[in-house]
Design an enzyme around this catalytic site. Structure first.
Site, short mmCIF file in Angstrom:
data_model
loop_
_atom_site.label_atom_id
_atom_site.label_comp_id
_atom_site.label_asym_id
_atom_site.label_seq_id
_atom_site.Cartn_x
_atom_site.Cartn_y
_atom_site.Cartn_z
N HIS A 78 0.81 -1.21 -0.17
CA HIS A 78 -0.01 0.01 -0.01
C HIS A 78 0.92 1.27 0.03
O HIS A 78 2.02 1.18 0.55
CB HIS A 78 -0.90 0.00 1.26
CG HIS A 78 -1.92 -1.02 1.04
ND1 HIS A 78 -2.97 -1.21 1.95
CD2 HIS A 78 -2.27 -1.94 0.13
CE1 HIS A 78 -3.91 -2.09 1.60
NE2 HIS A 78 -3.55 -2.66 0.59
N GLU A 80 0.54 4.11 1.88
CA GLU A 80 1.03 4.55 3.11
C GLU A 80 2.26 3.80 3.44
O GLU A 80 3.22 4.13 3.91
CB GLU A 80 -0.11 4.26 4.06
CG GLU A 80 -1.51 5.11 3.71
CD GLU A 80 -2.28 3.87 2.98
OE1 GLU A 80 -3.57 4.23 3.18
OE2 GLU A 80 -1.87 2.98 2.06
N CYS A 106 -6.40 1.17 5.24
CA CYS A 106 -6.80 0.16 5.78
C CYS A 106 -6.37 -0.32 7.25
O CYS A 106 -5.42 0.56 7.66
CB CYS A 106 -6.46 -1.12 5.09
SG CYS A 106 -4.43 -1.44 4.89
N CYS A 109 -2.27 -0.61 7.53
CA CYS A 109 -1.58 0.95 7.45
C CYS A 109 -1.99 1.70 8.69
O CYS A 109 -0.98 2.55 8.87
CB CYS A 109 -2.01 1.38 6.02
SG CYS A 109 -1.61 0.47 4.45
#
Length: 152
Positions: A78, A80, A106, A109
């Site tokens: 991801h 992040e 999510c 993260c």
């Protein structure tokens, strides 16, 4: 002429990072800012040295996995996580920083954000039904701001 806010300026940069995403399903970008200076950034996609996804290689597409479910079944990291990893790889202290992300994080993260010392999260797009109770708990020490963002 009035200048745009710093939040808008930095969110535009996060959306620029999203354009580099190699994910075929969702393009997400994130940047980390400290003292009003961008210090790191990332977008979602396969880790360094791993083939990027395409129609023939996407595990999630192959097995019909719905968005937001079974996130461990994905080649991509991801945005992040990639922004935090980039800062770590370059020895950049992100404690007290702000993260701008095109989409709400999510749960995985959210934990990374909390542990990294990021103190403020600004995001522009909700994911699914918004933050669930556990994700909100993980981010309880992070100021969360929603920024309605539409590029002109």
């Amino acid at each position: 002429m009035e200048r745009e806010s710093l939040d808008t300026f930095f969110m535009k940069l996060a959306y620029s990072y999203a354009e580099r995403s190699t994910c075929i399903r969702r393009k997400v970008g994130a940047i980390i800012v400290k003292n009003n200076i961008q210090i790191s950034g990332g977008y979602n996609g396969a880790p360094k040295g791993i083939s990027h996804c395409d129609e023939s290689i996407c595990i999630r597409k192959k097995y019909g996995i719905r968005s937001g479910e079974r996130q461990e079944l994905c080649r991509g990291a991801h945005s992040e996580a990639n922004a935090i990893a980039q800062a770590a790889q370059n020895g950049i202290n992100i404690d007290g920083a702000t993260m701008y992300c095109t989409t709400q994080p999510c749960i995985y993260c959210a934990k990374l954000i909390a542990n990294s010392g990021i103190k403020r999260l600004v995001f522009s797009e909700y994911y699914g039904n918004g933050f669930d109770e556990l994700t909100r708990e993980m981010l309880k020490n992070v100021q969360i701001d929603y920024l309605s963002f539409k590029e002109n």
